[in-house]
Design an enzyme around this catalytic site. Structure first.
Site, PDB file in Angstrom:
ATOM      1  N   HIS A  34       0.863  -1.179   0.000  1.00 40.81           N
ATOM      2  CA  HIS A  34       0.000   0.000   0.000  1.00 40.81           C
ATOM      3  C   HIS A  34       0.901   1.230   0.000  1.00 40.81           C
ATOM      4  O   HIS A  34       2.138   1.103  -0.028  1.00 40.81           O
ATOM      5  CB  HIS A  34      -0.955  -0.018   1.204  1.00 40.81           C
ATOM      6  CG  HIS A  34      -0.269  -0.279   2.514  1.00 40.81           C
ATOM      7  ND1 HIS A  34       0.635   0.595   3.077  1.00 40.81           N
ATOM      8  CD2 HIS A  34      -0.323  -1.343   3.359  1.00 40.81           C
ATOM      9  CE1 HIS A  34       1.083   0.105   4.213  1.00 40.81           C
ATOM     10  NE2 HIS A  34       0.523  -1.081   4.402  1.00 40.81           N
ATOM     11  N   GLY A  36       1.858   3.142   2.221  1.00 46.59           N
ATOM     12  CA  GLY A  36       2.849   3.193   3.307  1.00 46.59           C
ATOM     13  C   GLY A  36       4.150   2.530   2.862  1.00 46.59           C
ATOM     14  O   GLY A  36       5.236   3.098   3.026  1.00 46.59           O
ATOM     15  N   HIS A  37       4.028   1.344   2.269  1.00 42.61           N
ATOM     16  CA  HIS A  37       5.227   0.657   1.760  1.00 42.61           C
ATOM     17  C   HIS A  37       5.892   1.490   0.656  1.00 42.61           C
ATOM     18  O   HIS A  37       7.121   1.631   0.621  1.00 42.61           O
ATOM     19  CB  HIS A  37       4.851  -0.701   1.148  1.00 42.61           C
ATOM     20  CG  HIS A  37       4.255  -1.685   2.113  1.00 42.61           C
ATOM     21  ND1 HIS A  37       2.957  -2.125   2.012  1.00 42.61           N
ATOM     22  CD2 HIS A  37       4.789  -2.321   3.181  1.00 42.61           C
ATOM     23  CE1 HIS A  37       2.714  -3.016   2.980  1.00 42.61           C
ATOM     24  NE2 HIS A  37       3.804  -3.137   3.708  1.00 42.61           N
TER      25      HIS A  37
END
Ligand code: AMP
Length: 279
Positions: A34, A36-37
């Site tokens: 997502h 965040g990654h």
């Protein structure tokens, strides 16, 4: 992006890059990627010549077999996202290669980090994390490792493991990326149904409540009120805690000076959510 599945191959390619003076940034993940990654990939790209992302759903860090079984696998989409982010290398090792039959797993001395918070509620979890991150660091040998603050205790555990093994790797802890309504992004969010998705917001609300209400003195009342905010909304709470932001020592009495972090882990039905907020 090159996809590499074998340890000897990634070692060979990256050793060559390093000997040519190139810097390597590394982002280990369990996939179901997502934003965040991807923020970690972007940070690594902005600071290094080469960025390596690994995807490996590590069985030894799941203390609960059902959690492992239900862990989302979205490899095609993950590859698309990494291509879009112009990640250089995706390391995709097999379980057989990461856990060689007959090989004894190393044991790491993690001190009190293993007995509190996630360590207490997920026995064996951090040993599993250390086993795999140690193996991945050996294979990738990066200059810099990028981890998310979302997993606050994990960052501290990995820092301790790296220090104990004298890794010459810089650790960069990157800010938690949140949805527009401030739910911390997590691979497990895919599993939330409509009602659970709404209820999931109570986690950040609870952390913000602690941040706005905390005062020097005893902290038992604010912790129990915070726990109640969650249980009233259908959560089964593992912990609602306040800790020293530097050491993670749990704090019951605040001198008004020490930098603190509030941390929550709680279940919505069978989905376990964690989040934290620096106070
Ligand atoms: P995971 O795939 O969940 O093991 O996470 C891989 C890395 O991404 C870890 O360093 C996580 O802390 C980080 N990460 C997970 N969620 C977020 C997020 N919402 N924001 C920033 N980093 C994250």
């Amino acid at each position: 992006m090159i996809i590499i599945k074998h340890i000897d191959k990634i070692e060979e390619i990256l050793a060559q890059k390093k000997s040519n003076g190139k810097t390597i940034g590394f982002v280990p993940t369990m996939g179901a990627l997502h934003a965040g990654h991807i923020s970690l990939i972007e940070k690594s790209k902005s600071e290094n010549d080469f960025t390596v992302c690994s995807i490996f759903v590590n069985p030894t860090q799941f203390n609960n077999a059902i959690d492992l079984q239900k862990y989302p696998i979205t490899i095609e989409k993950d590859i698309d996202q990494l291509e879009l982010a112009v990640c250089d290398i995706l390391f995709l090792p097999s379980t057989a290669e990461m856990y060689v039959e007959g090989e004894k797993n190393e044991h790491y001395n993690l001190g009190m980090l293993e007995t509190i918070l996630e360590g207490k509620y997920r026995p064996g979890h951090f040993q599993g994390v250390c086993i795999i991150v140690d193996k991945l660091l050996k294979a990738v040998n990066p200059n810099t490792l990028y981890l998310g603050e979302k997993d606050y205790q994990q960052c501290m555990v990995i820092k301790k493991m790296m220090a104990s093994k004298n890794y010459d790797v810089v650790l960069k802890v990157c800010e938690t990326v949140r949805e527009n309504d401030e739910l911390a992004m997590s691979s497990r969010n895919i599993r939330l149904n409509k009602n659970e998705r709404i209820a999931a917001l109570k986690i950040i609300e609870t952390l913000k409540f602690i941040k706005s209400e905390i005062k020097p003195g005893k902290l038992d009342k604010i912790k129990s009120t915070a726990t109640n905010l969650l249980t009233e909304n259908g959560y089964k709470v593992d912990y609602t805690e306040i800790a020293d932001a530097e050491t993670l020592e749990l704090i019951d009495y605040w001198d008004g000076d020490k930098k603190l972090v509030a941390l929550v882990a709680a279940y919505l039905n069978d989905i376990r959510l964690i989040d934290n907020l620096i106070l």
